[in-house]
Write a protein that holds these residues in place. Structure first.
Motif, PDB file in Angstrom:
ATOM      1  N   GLY A   1       0.761  -1.243   0.000  1.00  0.00           N
ATOM      2  CA  GLY A   1       0.000   0.000   0.000  1.00  0.00           C
ATOM      3  C   GLY A   1       0.791   1.292   0.000  1.00  0.00           C
TER       4      GLY A   1
ATOM      5  N   ILE B   1       2.384   4.583  -1.486  1.00  0.00           N
ATOM      6  CA  ILE B   1       1.962   5.450  -2.587  1.00  0.00           C
ATOM      7  C   ILE B   1       3.064   5.482  -3.654  1.00  0.00           C
ATOM      8  N   PRO B   2       2.729   5.116  -4.909  1.00  0.00           N
ATOM      9  CA  PRO B   2       3.782   4.989  -5.926  1.00  0.00           C
ATOM     10  C   PRO B   2       4.682   6.218  -6.043  1.00  0.00           C
ATOM     11  N   ALA B   3       4.091   7.390  -6.145  1.00  0.00           N
ATOM     12  CA  ALA B   3       4.908   8.581  -6.413  1.00  0.00           C
ATOM     13  C   ALA B   3       5.763   8.993  -5.210  1.00  0.00           C
ATOM     14  N   LEU B   4       5.448   8.459  -4.055  1.00  0.00           N
ATOM     15  CA  LEU B   4       6.213   8.840  -2.857  1.00  0.00           C
ATOM     16  C   LEU B   4       7.137   7.725  -2.385  1.00  0.00           C
TER      17      LEU B   4
ATOM     18  N   LYS C   1       1.741  16.770  -0.755  1.00  0.00           N
ATOM     19  CA  LYS C   1       1.830  15.326  -0.521  1.00  0.00           C
ATOM     20  C   LYS C   1       0.565  14.730   0.088  1.00  0.00           C
TER      21      LYS C   1
ATOM     22  N   ASP D   1      -9.876  -1.084  -9.078  1.00  0.00           N
ATOM     23  CA  ASP D   1      -8.546  -0.538  -8.801  1.00  0.00           C
ATOM     24  C   ASP D   1      -8.065   0.259 -10.006  1.00  0.00           C
TER      25      ASP D   1
ATOM     26  N   THR E   1       0.368  12.183  -9.240  1.00  0.00           N
ATOM     27  CA  THR E   1      -0.113  13.251  -8.354  1.00  0.00           C
ATOM     28  C   THR E   1      -1.373  12.821  -7.614  1.00  0.00           C
TER      29      THR E   1
ATOM     30  N   GLY F   1      -2.507   9.972  -7.057  1.00  0.00           N
ATOM     31  CA  GLY F   1      -2.271   8.818  -6.201  1.00  0.00           C
ATOM     32  C   GLY F   1      -1.839   9.185  -4.789  1.00  0.00           C
ATOM     33  N   LYS F   2      -1.309  10.375  -4.635  1.00  0.00           N
ATOM     34  CA  LYS F   2      -0.874  10.771  -3.294  1.00  0.00           C
ATOM     35  C   LYS F   2      -2.043  10.817  -2.314  1.00  0.00           C
TER      36      LYS F   2
ATOM     37  N   PHE G   1      -4.261   6.565  -3.597  1.00  0.00           N
ATOM     38  CA  PHE G   1      -3.706   5.208  -3.607  1.00  0.00           C
ATOM     39  C   PHE G   1      -3.497   4.748  -2.173  1.00  0.00           C
ATOM     40  N   PRO G   2      -3.711   3.513  -1.846  1.00  0.00           N
ATOM     41  CA  PRO G   2      -4.356   2.479  -2.656  1.00  0.00           C
ATOM     42  C   PRO G   2      -5.881   2.518  -2.559  1.00  0.00           C
TER      43      PRO G   2
ATOM     44  N   ARG H   1      -9.298   9.405   2.547  1.00  0.00           N
ATOM     45  CA  ARG H   1      -8.367  10.037   3.482  1.00  0.00           C
ATOM     46  C   ARG H   1      -9.123  10.659   4.663  1.00  0.00           C
TER      47      ARG H   1
END
Lengths: 425, 275
Positions: A141, A143-146, B75, B145, B194, B196-197, B200-201, B205
């Motif tokens: 899980g 985050i890809p970009a981070l 972020k 997904d 961007t 995805g921050k 994802f997943p 939030r």
């Protein structure tokens, strides 16, 4: 040359129609295929094989980390490595490695690797992969970009934890610790040799060169396909004005040895095809989530080996394809030695991770191939880089006077008595 | 030569993030801030074009959705929410009076951010339209997904009709061609990298804890054929979580409400709700 015997620890009983019946061997593989009772034997057999490799003279024995994966049932390589550290005495313990962005807090890796180094008497090779997208992003899980940013911070914390003599505070973006005080510290100072597994990311090459770490290309596509990527790495080494010691690079290669080439096909073909046709069946959507690879790496055209086009190829490979394409080096000791020399020279390798158990190979075949390699192939390849003979920057430096398995075994059941020698004497 | 239906401008937020933005309609009309979805603004945006008859629609790009760098220090969700308010302020010099409350509309990913904006600063939002927002997760109805979807699968998730979806999303690009695919992968990497921050997943939030703070009259619009975020149960969940929310179902649309079905009719409905 250094040779490390590596076991991915594949699950050996995937059905013949696995590819047709399932989306992926990784991430969402049905858990109904896993049988804990069978695993009792599988894990112990695989650990026995690693110990056997130490016994027959391999320089290192290697393990790695994968999650929710039918070809790698080793989510915690440190558990396996701890067992190996106790039951072997000579080989380097190569943990290639711990995906440090996944550990919360990453100080856990500093602690466990230090424990392994102490238990083994300084035999640890410490791997720090960024991790595959399957493991890092889809199973755990992140985050890809981070991911890369988190990885970099974890690396900074671990290296500082090993080197700082006093407790310190670490105020990272992803980890905040008021008291970092790594107990224990590794025997090897300033740290064990660091190996960075990579799949072609330019940023990983630079990271290795920035820190003088070993770059380990772990691929199943073999040495012919690997040449393009290693050429890119060596070009980068030259551009960064670093020396070109072959010990800067490691490469994973599938190897099978028999008495003759024909016997190799007879003994091993079915098991290699099990690996390529069933174990490498990874859903392409898991291989490359947006943000995982940098734009520079995508622009460089470095394609993930698990992308759709390669998936299709893996499903139709024959034994001849595997041999001709360099996916597998197999045959008599002469054939294997010749091909290995070609691989080592053309890719400029100081380290080879020898993948000698693949797919569903039975134990006796693994030992047979391993013994032949150790006796008849390895000696012929030892001195391919005479000008770099003394370059041990990427190898462990064990204590000469370390606790050895034989010593432990000799007195492990002795009862205590008042007149026993003082500990350490 | 036909007149372009939107103007493009460059901006810079108070915290130094460069961005570009589109505007539709006359600056004399009431301003409406629009936050785009995961795949950004397409070449044609029929809903925004239709709304230009009644509003001055201001549509900024998120980092990664234009030519500016993606490394912005944005972020987590608070960063995204404050950046959205920064964008509102920055485009406000030509459209939005920052001292007054604003009209706000978002689609999907943008709707999730809009809801966050309205929950952080409820008194600064005059009226809000959320088009099939992300942000909630219901275990019995998990979303597909998005990050594991293959390029050819995406239009079918987004649009009620996948042919319109492919034409809109790929703009004539043949993703079977390796060069074109690489271009798509790079663009996707920047955009979803961007998004995805905060997506994802699982795109949750914690906005559900903040939705009760929203005081603005809110219209929640959902396509009955949404295969990305099913209208049942997500539409109801959003509507019940916001005090002054009204729900509108669009029978002929999928997730891409700005493109699917009767867009002119939807624009009229939105204009009425924002009036």
């Amino acid at each position: 040359m250094k040779f490390t015997w590596f076991n991915l620890m594949p699950w050996p009983t995937l059905p013949a129609d696995f590819r047709q019946q399932n989306r992926s061997v990784w991430v969402d593989i049905p858990s109904s295929y896993f049988d804990p009772v069978v695993a009792n034997r599988v894990y112990n057999t695989y650990m026995d094989q690693l110990e056997f490799a130490d016994h027959v003279g391999f320089d290192g024995i290697g393990v790695n980390e994968h999650h929710q994966n039918g070809y790698g049932i080793m989510p915690s390589p440190n558990i396996i490595a701890a067992g190996l550290a106790r039951r072997t005495s000579n080989a380097a313990i190569a943990v290639i490695g711990n995906s440090i962005a996944l550990y919360n807090p990453p100080i856990r890796v500093a602690e466990e690797f230090a424990m392994l180094d102490c238990i083994s008497g300084g035999r640890l090779l410490a791997g720090f992969p960024v991790g595959t997208a399957m493991d890092t992003n889809f199973c755990y899980g992140q985050i890809p970009a981070l991911t890369r940013e988190k990885y970099t911070e974890a690396h900074e914390l671990i290296m500082k934890a090993w080197s700082e003599p006093e407790p310190f505070a670490f105020n990272g973006q992803y980890t905040k610790l008021r008291y970092v005080n790594c107990w224990p510290k590794p025997i090897q100072q300033p740290h064990p040799p660091i190996y960075i597994p990579g799949g072609g990311s330019i940023e990983t090459w630079d990271f290795c060169l920035d820190h003088d770490y070993n770059y380990s290309y772990l691929s199943f596509s073999g040495y012919k396909a690997g040449k393009t990527l290693l050429d890119g790495y060596w070009d980068r080494v030259a551009a960064r004005d670093k020396d070109d010691s072959p010990y800067r690079a490691s490469f994973a290669q599938i190897i099978c040895v028999a008495d003759t080439d024909a016997e190799a096909e007879k003994l091993y073909a079915e098991h290699q095809l099990y690996f390529f046709n069933r174990c490498l069946h990874v859903y392409p959507g898991f291989a490359d989530p947006p943000g995982y690879r940098t734009v520079n790496t995508i622009k460089a055209g470095v394609l993930n080996q698990l992308r759709a086009e390669n998936q299709k190829m893996f499903s139709t490979l024959s034994w001849k394809d595997l041999i001709d394409g360099g996916f597998v080096i197999a045959g008599s000791p002469d054939t294997v030695a010749e091909r290995m020399e070609e691989m080592i020279k053309t890719l400029r390798l100081g380290h080879v991770f020898c993948l000698m158990h693949m797919g569903d190979m039975p134990d006796w075949k693994v030992r047979y191939s391993t013994q032949l390699f150790a006796d008849k192939v390895m000696p012929r390849l030892r001195n391919l880089w005479p000008e770099w003979d003394h370059d041990d920057r990427w190898w462990c430096k064990p204590l000469v006077d370390r606790v050895r398995m034989e010593d432990s075994l000799a007195h492990r059941f002795e009862p205590g008595r008042p007149d026993a020698p003082v500990d350490g004497q | 030569m036909t007149q372009p239906v939107f103007a493009v401008a460059e901006g810079r937020t108070a915290r130094g993030v460069n961005f570009s933005w589109r505007s539709y309609g006359s600056p004399d009309s009431p301003a409406l801030l629009f936050l785009h979805d995961v795949y950004g603004l397409f070449a044609d945006e029929p809903l925004l074009e239709a709304l230009a008859a009644t509003h001055h629609v201001l549509a900024p790009h998120w980092p990664g959705y234009d030519e500016h760098p993606t490394e912005t220090g944005i972020k987590d969700m608070l960063d995204f929410t404050l950046h959205a308010w920064d964008l509102a302020d920055a485009v406000g010099s030509t459209g939005i009076n920052r001292r007054a409350s604003i009209r706000l509309m978002g689609q999907g990913f943008g709707a999730m951010i809009a809801a966050e904006m309205a929950s952080v600063c409820p008194s600064l939002v005059n009226a809000m339209v959320l088009l099939s927002p992300f942000g909630l997760w219901i275990d019995d109805s998990p979303l597909p997904d998005l990050f594991a979807s293959l390029p050819f699968e995406i239009p079918g998730l987004w649009f009620a009709g996948s042919a319109l979806g492919a034409a809109t999303m790929f703009g004539g690009l043949d993703v079977g061609d390796p060069i074109a695919l690489q271009r798509f992968v790079i663009a996707n990497s920047r955009r979803l990298g961007t998004a995805g921050k905060v997506m994802f997943p699982i795109p949750d939030r914690g906005v559900s804890r903040r939705l009760p703070r929203i005081t603005a009259p809110t219209t929640i619009v959902w396509g009955a054929q949404d295969r990305l975020i099913p209208m049942h149960p997500y539409g109801q969940a959003w509507t019940s979580a916001i005090t002054h929310a009204q729900f509108v179902e669009r029978a002929d649309a999928g997730h891409a409400l700005g493109h699917d079905g009767d867009v002119i009719g939807l624009a009229a409905l939105i204009a009425e709700r924002l009036a």
